[in-house]
Design a protein around this motif. Structure first.
Motif, PDB file in Angstrom:
ATOM      1  N   ARG A   1      -6.070  -4.214   6.299  1.00  0.00           N
ATOM      2  CA  ARG A   1      -4.849  -3.211   7.115  1.00  0.00           C
ATOM      3  C   ARG A   1      -3.826  -2.674   6.041  1.00  0.00           C
ATOM      4  O   ARG A   1      -2.771  -3.157   5.688  1.00  0.00           O
ATOM      5  N   ARG A   2      -4.474  -1.495   5.994  1.00  0.00           N
ATOM      6  CA  ARG A   2      -3.511  -0.690   4.790  1.00  0.00           C
ATOM      7  C   ARG A   2      -2.402  -0.374   5.320  1.00  0.00           C
ATOM      8  O   ARG A   2      -1.427  -0.591   4.308  1.00  0.00           O
ATOM      9  N   HIS A   3      -2.054  -0.079   6.348  1.00  0.00           N
ATOM     10  CA  HIS A   3      -0.630   0.475   6.550  1.00  0.00           C
ATOM     11  C   HIS A   3       0.261  -0.736   6.501  1.00  0.00           C
ATOM     12  O   HIS A   3       1.291  -0.662   6.016  1.00  0.00           O
ATOM     13  N   GLU A   4      -0.197  -2.072   6.982  1.00  0.00           N
ATOM     14  CA  GLU A   4       0.626  -3.267   6.706  1.00  0.00           C
ATOM     15  C   GLU A   4       0.886  -3.668   5.384  1.00  0.00           C
ATOM     16  O   GLU A   4       1.843  -4.124   4.653  1.00  0.00           O
ATOM     17  N   ILE A   5      -0.399  -3.457   4.598  1.00  0.00           N
ATOM     18  CA  ILE A   5      -0.163  -3.596   2.908  1.00  0.00           C
ATOM     19  C   ILE A   5       0.883  -2.820   2.475  1.00  0.00           C
ATOM     20  O   ILE A   5       1.562  -3.439   1.690  1.00  0.00           O
TER      21      ILE A   5
END
Length: 156
Positions: free
Chosen positions: A99-103
Motif C-alpha cells: 500500500r504505497r500511498h498509505e506507506i
C-alpha cells in the motif's frame, strides 16, 4: 464540548441524508472523533488533517469519519503499544500489503511519533525476507520520497 466540522457536517450529527452514507456511518462519537483529530494533527500536521476532513466531499465523508473516529480515535488510542511502535507496525503491515500511498502517509507519522529513518530502513530491509524484494523496494522508494519532501521543507 466544541462542535467539530467534518466535511461540512457537525460531528455527532448525521453526516449526510444520503441513504448510502447512513448505512456506512449514522453518527460520529464526539469523544473518539476529537481524540482522533487530535492524534491525526499530531502525526500528520494540523493543516493536512484539517484540509482532509474539511474538503473531503460527500463521497469521502464516511471514509474520513471511519479513519478519524475508529482508526485514530479508538484503535490508535490503546496505550499497550506506544505510538512509535504502533507506527512501525503499521508501516510494516502496509509494506506487506503493498500500500504505497498509505506507506508514505504513515512514514511521515512514524517520524512524528519518534521513529528514526534508520529504524524505518531496517524495517524495510527486514521486510524483504517475508514480503519479497519488490514490496521492499516499493516501500523504500515511497519512504525516500517522504524523506526528500521533509528535507526540502526544512531547507526552504
Amino acid at each position: 464540548m466544541t462542535a467539530l466540522i467534518f466535511c461540512g457536517a457537525t460531528l455527532g450529527s448525521p453526516l449526510s441524508p444520503a441513504s448510502t452514507t447512513k448505512k456506512v456511518r449514522k453518527t460520529m462519537n464526539s469523544k473518539n472523533a476529537e481524540r482522533g483529530l487530535e492524534l491525526r494533527r499530531a502525526m500528520f500536521g494540523k493543516e493536512t488533517t484539517d484540509r482532509q476532513v474539511s474538503e473531503c466531499g460527500d463521497f469521502l465523508k464516511p471514509m474520513q469519519a471511519i479513519v478519524t473516529e475508529h482508526c485514530f480515535g479508538d484503535g490508535w488510542q490503546n496505550e499497550v503499544i506506544d505510538l512509535k511502535w504502533r507506527s512501525l507496525l503499521t508501516v510494516a503491515m502496509l509494506t506487506a500489503a503493498g500500500r504505497r500511498h498509505e506507506i508514505k502517509i504513515h512514514v511521515r507519522g512514524a517520524l512524528s511519533n519518534g521513529a528514526s529513518r534508520e529504524e524505518l530502513q531496517a524495517l524495510f530491509l527486514h521486510a524483504h525476507l517475508y514480503c519479497g524484494i519488490p514490496l521492499m523496494v516499493d516501500a523504500m522508494l515511497a519512504a525516500k520520497e517522504v524523506f526528500d519532501e521533509i528535507d526540502g521543507e526544512q531547507n526552504a
